[in-house]
Design a protein around this motif. Structure first.
Motif, PDB file in Angstrom:
ATOM      1  N   TYR A 192       1.063  -1.245   0.083  1.00 57.43           N
ATOM      2  CA  TYR A 192       0.016  -0.059  -0.291  1.00 57.43           C
ATOM      3  C   TYR A 192       0.998   1.331  -0.104  1.00 57.43           C
ATOM      4  CZ  TYR A 192      -4.290  -2.882   1.103  1.00 57.43           C
ATOM      5  OH  TYR A 192      -5.116  -3.602   1.247  1.00 57.43           O
ATOM      6  N   ARG A 193       0.281   2.416  -0.480  1.00 58.25           N
ATOM      7  CA  ARG A 193       0.992   3.666  -0.320  1.00 58.25           C
ATOM      8  C   ARG A 193      -0.055   4.402   0.488  1.00 58.25           C
ATOM      9  NH1 ARG A 193       1.217   4.910  -5.199  1.00 58.25           N
ATOM     10  NH2 ARG A 193      -0.357   6.517  -5.505  1.00 58.25           N
ATOM     11  N   VAL A 194       0.290   5.108   1.405  1.00 56.50           N
ATOM     12  CA  VAL A 194      -0.318   5.853   2.544  1.00 56.50           C
ATOM     13  C   VAL A 194       0.269   7.269   2.587  1.00 56.50           C
ATOM     14  CG1 VAL A 194      -0.959   5.969   4.506  1.00 56.50           C
ATOM     15  CG2 VAL A 194      -0.455   3.813   3.770  1.00 56.50           C
ATOM     16  N   ALA A 195      -0.694   8.364   2.243  1.00 51.26           N
ATOM     17  CA  ALA A 195      -0.042   9.530   2.229  1.00 51.26           C
ATOM     18  C   ALA A 195      -0.902  10.552   2.849  1.00 51.26           C
ATOM     19  CB  ALA A 195      -0.017  10.139   0.746  1.00 51.26           C
ATOM     20  N   GLN A 230       4.636  10.821   2.603  1.00 50.42           N
ATOM     21  CA  GLN A 230       3.967   9.500   1.937  1.00 50.42           C
ATOM     22  C   GLN A 230       5.013   8.211   2.123  1.00 50.42           C
ATOM     23  OE1 GLN A 230       2.884   9.183  -2.000  1.00 50.42           O
ATOM     24  NE2 GLN A 230       4.921   9.966  -2.904  1.00 50.42           N
ATOM     25  N   ARG A 231       4.522   7.004   2.234  1.00 48.55           N
ATOM     26  CA  ARG A 231       5.090   5.848   2.570  1.00 48.55           C
ATOM     27  C   ARG A 231       4.592   4.682   1.528  1.00 48.55           C
ATOM     28  NH1 ARG A 231       5.995   4.383   8.802  1.00 48.55           N
ATOM     29  NH2 ARG A 231       7.336   2.737   7.706  1.00 48.55           N
ATOM     30  N   SER A 232       5.352   3.865   1.007  1.00 53.74           N
ATOM     31  CA  SER A 232       4.880   2.489   0.545  1.00 53.74           C
ATOM     32  C   SER A 232       5.670   1.511   1.409  1.00 53.74           C
ATOM     33  CB  SER A 232       5.441   2.322  -0.902  1.00 53.74           C
ATOM     34  OG  SER A 232       4.844   3.228  -1.896  1.00 53.74           O
ATOM     35  N   LEU A 233       4.570   0.628   1.690  1.00 57.87           N
ATOM     36  CA  LEU A 233       5.116  -0.626   2.687  1.00 57.87           C
ATOM     37  C   LEU A 233       4.015  -1.645   2.588  1.00 57.87           C
ATOM     38  CD1 LEU A 233       3.956   0.559   6.247  1.00 57.87           C
ATOM     39  CD2 LEU A 233       3.273   1.785   4.223  1.00 57.87           C
ATOM     40  N   THR A 234       4.628  -2.893   2.940  1.00 53.63           N
ATOM     41  CA  THR A 234       3.798  -4.117   2.922  1.00 53.63           C
ATOM     42  C   THR A 234       2.811  -3.868   4.298  1.00 53.63           C
ATOM     43  OG1 THR A 234       5.127  -5.147   1.568  1.00 53.63           O
ATOM     44  CG2 THR A 234       3.839  -6.551   2.717  1.00 53.63           C
ATOM     45  N   LEU A 235       1.702  -4.365   4.376  1.00 52.54           N
ATOM     46  CA  LEU A 235       0.728  -4.271   5.149  1.00 52.54           C
ATOM     47  C   LEU A 235      -0.060  -5.903   5.404  1.00 52.54           C
ATOM     48  CD1 LEU A 235      -0.927  -0.788   5.209  1.00 52.54           C
ATOM     49  CD2 LEU A 235       0.810  -1.541   6.326  1.00 52.54           C
ATOM     50  N   LYS A 236       0.121  -6.367   6.524  1.00 57.46           N
ATOM     51  CA  LYS A 236      -0.579  -7.515   6.943  1.00 57.46           C
ATOM     52  C   LYS A 236      -2.286  -7.041   7.212  1.00 57.46           C
ATOM     53  CE  LYS A 236       2.441 -10.986   7.049  1.00 57.46           C
ATOM     54  NZ  LYS A 236       2.099 -12.208   6.121  1.00 57.46           N
ATOM     55  N   TYR A 244      13.290   5.158   6.732  1.00 54.48           N
ATOM     56  CA  TYR A 244      12.231   4.559   7.146  1.00 54.48           C
ATOM     57  C   TYR A 244      12.589   2.992   6.912  1.00 54.48           C
ATOM     58  CZ  TYR A 244      10.136   9.099   6.584  1.00 54.48           C
ATOM     59  OH  TYR A 244       9.783  10.348   6.828  1.00 54.48           O
ATOM     60  N   LEU A 245      11.986   2.170   7.963  1.00 59.04           N
ATOM     61  CA  LEU A 245      12.220   0.844   8.040  1.00 59.04           C
ATOM     62  C   LEU A 245      10.922  -0.222   7.659  1.00 59.04           C
ATOM     63  CD1 LEU A 245      14.653   0.933  11.079  1.00 59.04           C
ATOM     64  CD2 LEU A 245      15.377   1.148   8.538  1.00 59.04           C
ATOM     65  N   ASP A 246      10.976  -1.081   7.001  1.00 60.69           N
ATOM     66  CA  ASP A 246       9.734  -2.022   6.883  1.00 60.69           C
ATOM     67  C   ASP A 246      10.456  -3.390   6.423  1.00 60.69           C
ATOM     68  OD1 ASP A 246       9.292  -2.396   3.837  1.00 60.69           O
ATOM     69  OD2 ASP A 246       9.529  -0.363   4.085  1.00 60.69           O
ATOM     70  N   GLY A 247       9.650  -4.361   7.254  1.00 57.82           N
ATOM     71  CA  GLY A 247      10.067  -5.942   7.068  1.00 57.82           C
ATOM     72  C   GLY A 247       8.734  -6.634   7.146  1.00 57.82           C
ATOM     73  N   VAL A 248       8.707  -7.632   6.847  1.00 56.92           N
ATOM     74  CA  VAL A 248       7.645  -8.912   7.145  1.00 56.92           C
ATOM     75  C   VAL A 248       8.439 -10.090   7.813  1.00 56.92           C
ATOM     76  CG1 VAL A 248       5.553 -10.012   6.243  1.00 56.92           C
ATOM     77  CG2 VAL A 248       6.114  -7.974   5.480  1.00 56.92           C
ATOM     78  N   GLY A 249       7.566 -10.263   8.862  1.00 58.21           N
ATOM     79  CA  GLY A 249       7.905 -11.809   9.806  1.00 58.21           C
ATOM     80  C   GLY A 249       7.295 -12.838   8.908  1.00 58.21           C
ATOM     81  N   ALA A 250       8.137 -13.723   8.430  1.00 62.62           N
ATOM     82  CA  ALA A 250       7.474 -14.917   7.465  1.00 62.62           C
ATOM     83  C   ALA A 250       8.012 -16.034   8.065  1.00 62.62           C
ATOM     84  CB  ALA A 250       7.857 -14.589   6.035  1.00 62.62           C
ATOM     85  N   ALA A 251       6.935 -17.352   7.744  1.00 63.60           N
ATOM     86  CA  ALA A 251       7.138 -18.483   8.040  1.00 63.60           C
ATOM     87  C   ALA A 251       8.430 -18.940   7.547  1.00 63.60           C
ATOM     88  CB  ALA A 251       6.170 -19.485   7.742  1.00 63.60           C
TER      89      ALA A 251
END
Length: 577
Positions: A289-292, A306-312, A466-473
Motif C-alpha cells: 500500500y501507499r499511504v499519504a 507518504q510511504r509505500s509499505l507491505t501491510l498484513k 524508514y524501515l519496513d519488513g515482514v516476519g514470515a514463516a
C-alpha cells in the motif's frame, strides 16, 4: 445519501462540460431462422432530418426495413423517393456503446420533414440457417442528450458506488425525465441490477436538473452502467436516450479508522526531530500500500508525506513523518489542517484508491521553534528507506546504510535506536563518530519474532530512514496478484498481453515448477519453468490472448511451486472477440 449529495454539489458547475453526452439509444435482439424481428424506437428528428438508424446484423443476408410513423415501410426500393438515404456497409466493424458486435451494417438516414414518433426497425431472416444477433442503434438530430458518470471508476465490495445522471436539451437541463440505471455485468451469469435515479431532491443545493443513485455492489467484476432516459422535450416531442459509464468492483481492501498526530523526540534532548501524522487502518486484503497525508497551514501552504509499505491484514497504524525542513515550508506555527489522507493498493495492475478522507481534523498547536533547526540535518543519507522484505521468524537479515558527514567537524551520534523493536543497529556500537568529510557504514538488522508486518523509523542527525519488513514463516509463501485478468475485446487473429506477478512473501527461496494455461487462446510467451523467486522478490508473467473465433472465452493459468501451504494457485482469464 450524504456522499451522493456531495458529488452532486461538486459536479453541479462543471457537469455539462465534462460528462460525455449521448444522443442515441441501442437495442439488441436475437433473430431465429425464418423469422422477422421488430425493434421499436421513439424518434425525435429536427425539421432538417439527419437522424440515423444503424442496424448491425451478424447474418449478412438479413433484409432490413424501417416502418415510419405514417405506416410507410422503407426499403432500398423506395427510400430515395421518400427522401431517405439507405445504404449497406459490409465491413465487420464494432458498434460503439453498450453492445459490441461485428456484422453487416444497414444505415438509414432520415430526410428533411421526417415526423417524430414511433418507428420500427424490421429484420427478415429468410435464408438464415441459425439464429443471429442484431444490434440496432438510433442516433437523433435533436439537442436532447443524456449522460451518466460514476463517482469512482473502481469501488470495493460493500462500499457505495455513486452515479450522477444528466438530461439536457441544448444547455437546458430537463427536470421531468423518467430515468433508470441498469448495472450490467460483463459476466453474463451475474444478475443485472436496476436502480431508479432520484431527480432534483437537492435542488436547493445547486443540483437542479441532475439525477443521482447509489449502488451497493456485492460481487466483484466489471460492470457497464446503462442510463435510460425518456420524456417529452420542451418542444412537446417524446424522446428516448441511453448513456453508459463503467465501474470495476474489487474485493474490500483497507479502511481508514483514525487520524492523529504527535511530535517525536527521538534523542531525548528536548528538541523534536519530526512530526508524525498517524494513520489508523483496518486492512482486509494484505499487500503493498501507499499511504499519504498532507498538512495545510492557515495561509494555504501544503506539505505532504507518504510511504509505500507491505501491510498484513488487521488493524494497524502507519506513521507518516514530517521533517523540520519540510515543516519550515509551511512558514507558520500550527495548528495545521490534516488533509487528503489517502491509501492506495499497489498490488494491482490498475492501483485503486482503497480509502480517502479529504479532511482529517486539525493537528496540535506546534511551534516551528520546537523542532530541530534545519542546520542540524548534518548527515547525508543516500537511502531514505530500507525494505527488508520477508524474513523468516526468529532469524535476522542485515542491510547496510552508509552515512556521510559533509560538515568541517566530526559528528558524534549518541542515539541510534529505531522506533520499532524488531529493528536495530547491529554495528557500530553507540555512540559512534563520523569524521569531518568522512563516511561510516551502519549495519541495520531486522529480527522478526512473529509473522506480521513491521515498520519503524531510524533518525540520524535530523534525517530519517524508514524501515519496513515482514516476519514470515521459515518457508516460501507464494502469492499471485492480480488473481484475474480481463482482456476485454480483442480483434480476431490479433493478440493482447497482460501480466500478473508471482510474489514470494515467505522467508525461503520459492521454486516455481510450472506455469500452464488450460486454454489454447491464452498462451504464456517467452516463459521457461522451473525458476526461483527470492524472499520478498517477484516475477512477472505475461499472458497473451489471441482469439481465433468470435465470442467470449475463459481459461485459467495455474502456477505450481514448493510453498507448503499453497502448492498451486490460479489466475482466471477472460476475453472476447
Amino acid at each position: 445519501m450524504s456522499r451522493l449529495l456531495g458529488i452532486l454539489i461538486i459536479c453541479g458547475g462543471l457537469l455539462i462540460a465534462q460528462m460525455p453526452l449521448s444522443n442515441r439509444v441501442s437495442q439488441a435482439v436475437t433473430v431465429p431462422p425464418g423469422a422477422t424481428a421488430t425493434i421499436p424506437f421513439t424518434a425525435d428528428p429536427l425539421p432538417d432530418g439527419g437522424d440515423l438508424f444503424d442496424v448491425a446484423c451478424q447474418y449478412p443476408g438479413a433484409v432490413v426495413s424501417l416502418l415510419l410513423p405514417n405506416g410507410t415501410e422503407i426499403s432500398p426500393a423506395n427510400a430515395e423517393s421518400q427522401g431517405i438515404v439507405y445504404s449497406v456497409l459490409g465491413s465487420s466493424t464494432a458498434l460503439p456503446g453498450m453492445f459490441a458486435v461485428s456484422g453487416t451494417h444497414t444505415l438509414i438516414t432520415l430526410g428533411a420533414g421526417s415526423l417524430p414518433g414511433a418507428y420500427e426497425v424490421r429484420v427478415n431472416s429468410a435464408g438464415a440457417t441459425a439464429e443471429f444477433v442484431v444490434v440496432a442503434t438510433y442516433q437523433s438530430s435533436s439537442a436532447v442528450r443524456a449522460g451518466v458518470a460514476a463517482g469512482d471508476q473502481t469501488v470495493q465490495v460493500g462500499r457505495s458506488a455513486v452515479f450522477t445522471g444528466l438530461v439536457i436539451d441544448g444547455t437546458n437541463r430537463l427536470m421531468d425525465a423518467t430515468v433508470e440505471l441498469a448495472l450490467v455485468p460483463e459476466d453474463a451469469g451475474m444478475t443485472i441490477a436496476k436502480l431508479p435515479l432520484i431527480a432534483d431532491i437537492f435542488a436547493d443545493q445547486g443540483a437542479v436538473g441532475m439525477y443521482g443513485a447509489e449502488w451497493l455492489p456485492d460481487a466483484i467484476g466489471r460492470y457497464t452502467a446503462v442510463l435510460t432516459a425518456s420524456g417529452v422535450s420542451p418542444a412537446g416531442v417524446p424522446y428516448l436516450r441511453q448513456a453508459t459509464s463503467s465501474v470495476r468492483v474489487i474485493p474490500a481492501l483497507a479502511q481508514l479508522t483514525s487520524i492523529s498526530d504527535a511530535a517525536v523526540d527521538d534523542t531525548g534532548d528536548g528538541i523534536l526531530e519530526h512530526l508524525d501524522v498517524n494513520v489508523g487502518l483496518d486492512v482486509t486484503t494484505a499487500g503493498r500500500y501507499r499511504v499519504a497525508a498532507s498538512l495545510v497551514s492557515t495561509s494555504g501552504k501544503t506539505v505532504t508525506s507518504q510511504r509505500s509499505l507491505t501491510l498484513k491484514s488487521g488493524s494497524q497504524v502507519v506513521a507518516l513523518p514530517f521533517q523540520p525542513s519540510t515543516l519550515a515550508l509551511l512558514g507558520e506555527d500550527g495548528p495545521y489542517s490534516r488533509s487528503n489522507i489517502a491509501v492506495v493498493y499497489e498490488d494491482d495492475t490498475e492501483p485503486p484508491l482503497a480509502d480517502r478522507r479529504l479532511k482529517g481534523g486539525d493537528s496540535g498547536g506546534y511551534a516551528l521553534a520546537m523542532f530541530a533547526p534545519a542546520g542540524s540535518d548534518a548527515f547525508v543519507l543516500p537511502a531514505t528507506r530500507l525494505s527488508f522484505g520477508p524474513v523468516a521468524v526468529n532469524t535476522s537479515k542485515d542491510l547496510a546504510l552508509r552515512i556521510a558527514n559533509r560538515t568541517p567537524a566530526p559528528i558524534t551520534q549518541g542515539r541510534a535506536k529505531p522506533s520499532d523493536s524488531a529493528f536495530s543497529v547491529a554495528s557500530p556500537a553507540v555512540p559512534f563518530t563520523v569524521p569531518a568529510g568522512g563516511e561510516l557504514e551502519l549495519t541495520v538488522r531486522f529480527s522478526p519474532t512473529s509473522t506480521s508486518g513491521r515498520s519503524g523509523a531510524l533518525v540520524l542527525g535530523g534525517k530519517t530512514v524508514y524501515l519496513d519488513g515482514v516476519g514470515a514463516a521459515a518457508a516460501p509463501s507464494m502469492r499471485l496478484a492480480p488473481t484475474s485478468l480481463d482482456f476485454g475485446t480483442v480483434p480476431l487473429n490479433q493478440g493482447k498481453d497482460l501480466t500478473f506477478v508471482i510474489r514470494n512473501l515467505g522467508g525461503k527461496v520459492l521454486t516455481v515448477s510450472s506455469v500452464t494455461s488450460n486454454a489454447t487462446q491464452f498462451t504464456l510467451p517467452a516463459l521457461t519453468a522451473p525458476f526461483t523467486v527470492e524472499p520478498g522478490a517477484l516475477r512477472s508473467v505475461t499472458v497473451r490472448f489471441s482469439p481465433t473465433a468470435a465470442g467470449s472465452r475463459s481459461g485459467t493459468t495455474t502456477v505450481k511451486g514448493d510453498d507448503p501451504s499453497t502448492a498451486s494457485a490460479t489466475v482466471s482469464l477472460s476475453g472476447k472477440s
